[in-house]
Design a protein around this motif. Structure first.
Motif, PDB file in Angstrom:
ATOM      1  N   ARG A 163     117.123 -41.223  97.955  1.00  0.00           N
ATOM      2  CA  ARG A 163     117.307 -42.399  98.807  1.00  0.00           C
ATOM      3  C   ARG A 163     118.003 -43.520  98.061  1.00  0.00           C
ATOM      4  N   LYS A 164     118.427 -44.509  98.825  1.00  0.00           N
ATOM      5  CA  LYS A 164     119.212 -45.604  98.256  1.00  0.00           C
ATOM      6  C   LYS A 164     118.332 -46.734  97.738  1.00  0.00           C
ATOM      7  N   VAL A 165     117.066 -46.703  98.108  1.00  0.00           N
ATOM      8  CA  VAL A 165     116.165 -47.788  97.730  1.00  0.00           C
ATOM      9  C   VAL A 165     114.862 -47.206  97.178  1.00  0.00           C
ATOM     10  N   PRO A 166     114.141 -47.987  96.400  1.00  0.00           N
ATOM     11  CA  PRO A 166     112.866 -47.484  95.874  1.00  0.00           C
ATOM     12  C   PRO A 166     111.778 -47.407  96.951  1.00  0.00           C
ATOM     13  N   SER A 167     111.948 -48.158  98.033  1.00  0.00           N
ATOM     14  CA  SER A 167     110.890 -48.262  99.040  1.00  0.00           C
ATOM     15  C   SER A 167     110.521 -46.910  99.638  1.00  0.00           C
ATOM     16  N   ALA A 168     109.223 -46.660  99.697  1.00  0.00           N
ATOM     17  CA  ALA A 168     108.729 -45.458 100.347  1.00  0.00           C
ATOM     18  C   ALA A 168     108.366 -45.755 101.788  1.00  0.00           C
ATOM     19  N   VAL A 169     108.168 -47.048 102.073  1.00  0.00           N
ATOM     20  CA  VAL A 169     107.746 -47.452 103.418  1.00  0.00           C
ATOM     21  C   VAL A 169     108.568 -48.655 103.864  1.00  0.00           C
ATOM     22  N   LEU A 170     109.028 -48.612 105.113  1.00  0.00           N
ATOM     23  CA  LEU A 170     109.614 -49.794 105.726  1.00  0.00           C
ATOM     24  C   LEU A 170     108.582 -50.344 106.697  1.00  0.00           C
ATOM     25  N   VAL A 171     108.149 -51.585 106.467  1.00  0.00           N
ATOM     26  CA  VAL A 171     107.171 -52.185 107.377  1.00  0.00           C
ATOM     27  C   VAL A 171     107.946 -52.860 108.503  1.00  0.00           C
ATOM     28  N   ALA A 172     107.745 -52.355 109.707  1.00  0.00           N
ATOM     29  CA  ALA A 172     108.469 -52.889 110.862  1.00  0.00           C
ATOM     30  C   ALA A 172     107.979 -54.304 111.177  1.00  0.00           C
ATOM     31  N   ARG A 230      99.973 -48.009 112.764  1.00  0.00           N
ATOM     32  CA  ARG A 230     100.427 -46.623 112.865  1.00  0.00           C
ATOM     33  C   ARG A 230     101.542 -46.443 111.847  1.00  0.00           C
ATOM     34  N   VAL A 231     101.545 -45.282 111.220  1.00  0.00           N
ATOM     35  CA  VAL A 231     102.636 -45.001 110.279  1.00  0.00           C
ATOM     36  C   VAL A 231     103.333 -43.736 110.734  1.00  0.00           C
ATOM     37  N   LYS A 232     104.675 -43.806 110.692  1.00  0.00           N
ATOM     38  CA  LYS A 232     105.473 -42.689 111.201  1.00  0.00           C
ATOM     39  C   LYS A 232     106.287 -42.086 110.071  1.00  0.00           C
ATOM     40  N   ASP A 233     106.186 -40.773 109.951  1.00  0.00           N
ATOM     41  CA  ASP A 233     107.068 -40.042 109.037  1.00  0.00           C
ATOM     42  C   ASP A 233     108.338 -39.750 109.831  1.00  0.00           C
ATOM     43  N   ILE A 234     109.428 -40.439 109.483  1.00  0.00           N
ATOM     44  CA  ILE A 234     110.592 -40.309 110.359  1.00  0.00           C
ATOM     45  C   ILE A 234     111.345 -38.990 110.166  1.00  0.00           C
ATOM     46  N   ARG A 235     110.962 -38.204 109.182  1.00  0.00           N
ATOM     47  CA  ARG A 235     111.608 -36.903 109.029  1.00  0.00           C
ATOM     48  C   ARG A 235     111.032 -35.914 110.033  1.00  0.00           C
ATOM     49  N   SER A 236     109.690 -35.991 110.231  1.00  0.00           N
ATOM     50  CA  SER A 236     109.046 -35.058 111.151  1.00  0.00           C
ATOM     51  C   SER A 236     108.825 -35.693 112.514  1.00  0.00           C
ATOM     52  N   GLY A 237     108.845 -37.021 112.537  1.00  0.00           N
ATOM     53  CA  GLY A 237     108.553 -37.725 113.784  1.00  0.00           C
ATOM     54  C   GLY A 237     107.060 -37.923 114.001  1.00  0.00           C
ATOM     55  N   SER A 286      95.237 -50.522 103.511  1.00  0.00           N
ATOM     56  CA  SER A 286      94.590 -50.692 102.210  1.00  0.00           C
ATOM     57  C   SER A 286      94.243 -49.364 101.567  1.00  0.00           C
ATOM     58  N   THR A 287      94.293 -48.273 102.344  1.00  0.00           N
ATOM     59  CA  THR A 287      93.934 -46.981 101.750  1.00  0.00           C
ATOM     60  C   THR A 287      95.024 -45.938 101.864  1.00  0.00           C
ATOM     61  N   ARG A 288      95.944 -46.140 102.784  1.00  0.00           N
ATOM     62  CA  ARG A 288      96.962 -45.124 103.035  1.00  0.00           C
ATOM     63  C   ARG A 288      98.026 -45.134 101.939  1.00  0.00           C
ATOM     64  N   THR A 289      98.311 -43.977 101.354  1.00  0.00           N
ATOM     65  CA  THR A 289      99.451 -43.880 100.441  1.00  0.00           C
ATOM     66  C   THR A 289     100.251 -42.628 100.782  1.00  0.00           C
ATOM     67  N   PRO A 290     101.561 -42.695 100.639  1.00  0.00           N
ATOM     68  CA  PRO A 290     102.407 -41.531 100.907  1.00  0.00           C
ATOM     69  C   PRO A 290     102.135 -40.441  99.883  1.00  0.00           C
ATOM     70  N   PRO A 291     102.528 -39.197 100.206  1.00  0.00           N
ATOM     71  CA  PRO A 291     102.401 -38.106  99.235  1.00  0.00           C
ATOM     72  C   PRO A 291     103.144 -38.461  97.945  1.00  0.00           C
ATOM     73  N   ALA A 292     102.671 -37.923  96.833  1.00  0.00           N
ATOM     74  CA  ALA A 292     103.238 -38.253  95.521  1.00  0.00           C
ATOM     75  C   ALA A 292     104.750 -38.033  95.486  1.00  0.00           C
ATOM     76  N   ALA A 293     105.207 -36.991  96.133  1.00  0.00           N
ATOM     77  CA  ALA A 293     106.635 -36.659  96.080  1.00  0.00           C
ATOM     78  C   ALA A 293     107.492 -37.731  96.745  1.00  0.00           C
ATOM     79  N   ASP A 294     106.874 -38.534  97.626  1.00  0.00           N
ATOM     80  CA  ASP A 294     107.640 -39.562  98.333  1.00  0.00           C
ATOM     81  C   ASP A 294     107.532 -40.948  97.705  1.00  0.00           C
ATOM     82  N   LEU A 295     106.699 -41.066  96.681  1.00  0.00           N
ATOM     83  CA  LEU A 295     106.463 -42.391  96.117  1.00  0.00           C
ATOM     84  C   LEU A 295     107.697 -42.976  95.437  1.00  0.00           C
TER      85      LEU A 295
END
Length: 445
Positions: free
Chosen positions: A344-353, A411-418, A426-435
């Motif tokens: 990816r072009k940015v370090p961000s793993a999450v875009l907060v809408a 709600r959090v959306k994985d935009i690859r799978s939809g 406060s507890t949700r973290t993406p899988p390690a591979a996506d960090l």
RNA sequence: GUGGGUAUAGCUCAGCUGGUAGAGCGCCGCCUUGUGGUGGCGGAUGUCGUGGGUUCAAGUCCCGUUACUCACCCCA
């Protein structure tokens, strides 16, 4: 090939391409440190007389001078053209504060004023490891340093690499035992064997190195020896040449080949290749070059060897052995060919809408919570339609978009799978591979 | 340093023997009513590298220049 250099020879990487370079540098550094190599960074300039040695490369040294310098003043500083020469030249300077044998790794740019081409740049990054001793340096460090580089490169997502190792004592001894007049010139001529036909090399050995046609023939026989184990020792012996140094040369080379054997894999091979000579004249024993499958046109992507007397302060000499890897030479062509890219072009793993500009604070709170758990994230630039915000994330390669609703639920959306699920910031973290951004390697390019 | 090649939209390129710029991809909008990707419809974008010359007319021909690029040399 994609264009990467707006200023010829001075490549600049885009953010996702830079991900590749950074991850690879990080991986190299980890391996080097696992073997106890300390990192240093040296100044980029040296007094010109420390760099210039009267060789070809002198013409390529960039000099550094003030714009307002007197018109008739002579430049005194030159920019380093590799990392080894200045390191060796300045080792005596810090000798009192270093522990010998001193092992260091160094990953920095160097500059050479030559015509740029694929894999050849005017500014390029090299990764070097060297071990330097005071007065003496055990031979086992030759084995060690090669092996460390084999491990370091074996850990990278590159096309297959081959280490081609030789030993100057072996070829010098062989040539001397043969009775060739000019051994040094003979080495340089043999080094051209990959570019020139064998007959031409033989002719040059006769003309330039004072060899007889029979001696030239023997040199070529030696140069064709190429094996992945220590069986070359017998093959050399079978040629029937005798010289005192001809005993230690094969022994040393055999030790390097045997010592690296357990670190090799399908990805990295190590062979004894008796035509490898290297043009540089300061090598005294082990010499090696590294080649990459499918990229033979780049010539070597790495190289190095043993030098017994490059640095000296008069009383003490500082023998060393080192290997360098051409980070730019290797990565830029692979990136341009689409073999390697960043995820990816940015370090961000999450875009907060952002639902509404008036409500940006709610999104900021989510981002703050995510960052507390070590998740890199950013807020949407504006409260556009969600479709646009998702598209903005997709373009940057950000895998997740976080939505906050008026009732305070998330709600959090994985935009690859939809796929979209309820989540707690406060507890949700993406899988390690996506960090973190990853290096993506495409096969069959 | 020596010798070739190229320069047109964000990208890849087309533009025949000179007649006042085009495609694909991308981008933007709409269908789609706050959840993208596929599909349909519509739209925007160029000092044709730059300076000069020839011509009624130059992206196209000529000269200069700059940049990029390939090979040699050398090397990471």
């Amino acid at each position: 090939m994609a264009k990467i250099a707006p200023l010829s020879g001075f490549p600049e990487l885009l953010p996702e391409q830079r991900v590749v370079e950074r991850e690879i540098i990080a991986s190299l550094s980890r391996t080097f440190e696992l073997h106890g190599f300390a990192n240093i960074e040296t100044r980029v300039v040296e007094p010109i007389d420390r760099l210039a040695k009267g060789g070809e490369i002198d013409k390529e040294i960039y000099v550094l001078q003030r714009l307002a310098a007197d018109a008739d003043s002579k430049a005194e500083l030159g920019m380093h053209f590799d990392l080894t020469v200045p390191f060796r030249a300045t080792s005596p300077e810090h000798a009192g504060k270093l522990e010998f044998p001193f092992r260091r790794f160094q990953i920095q740019p160097a500059w050479r004023g030559e015509r740029p081409q694929e894999g050849r740049y005017r500014q390029f990054t090299q990764a070097d490891i060297d071990i330097v001793g005071r007065d003496t340096l055990g031979f086992h460090h030759d084995v060690e340093v090669v092996r460390v580089m084999v491990e370091a490169l074996g850990a990278l997502p590159l096309p297959p690499l081959s280490f081609r190792v030789n030993n100057r004592k072996l070829i010098r001894g062989f040539y001397r035992g043969l009775g060739i007049a000019d051994v040094t010139t003979a080495i340089k001529v043999i080094d051209k064997l990959d570019k020139l036909p064998a007959e031409t090399v033989a002719a040059q050995l006769v003309e330039q190195a004072g060899a007889t046609p029979e001696q030239a023939e023997q040199c070529l026989r030696l140069a064709t020896i190429r094996v992945a184990d220590t069986s070359f020792v017998e093959k050399v012996r079978a040629l029937g040449v005798e010289d005192e140094v001809l005993d230690t040369g094969p022994e040393e080379l055999a030790a390097v080949i045997a010592g690296c054997a357990s670190a090799t894999s399908a990805r990295v091979t190590v062979e004894a290749n008796l035509r490898i000579a290297r043009g540089l004249d300061y090598y005294t024993g082990t010499v090696l070059e590294v080649f990459m499958a499918g990229y033979e046109r780049l010539k070597s992507v790495g190289g190095g060897g043993r030098y017994d007397a490059l640095a000296s302060d008069g009383k003490t000499t500082y023998p060393g052995v080192g290997v360098s890897f051409g980070v730019s030479r290797t990565l830029i062509p692979l990136i341009a060919d689409g073999v390697l890219d960043g995820s990816r072009k940015v370090p961000s793993a999450v875009l907060v809408a952002v639902t509404d500009e008036a409500d940006r604070d709610a999104s900021t709170a989510v981002a703050t919570a995510l960052r507390k758990s070590g998740v890199a994230c950013e807020l949407s630039a504006d409260a556009a339609k969600f479709g646009k915000q998702i598209r903005a994330a997709e373009r940057r390669g950000i895998p997740f978009v976080w939505f906050t609703r008026a009732d305070g639920s998330h709600r959090v959306k994985d935009i690859r799978s939809g796929e979209q699920v309820e989540a707690d910031p406060s507890t949700r973290t993406p899988p390690a591979a996506d960090l973190r951004p990853q290096v993506i390697k495409k096969e069959n390019q």
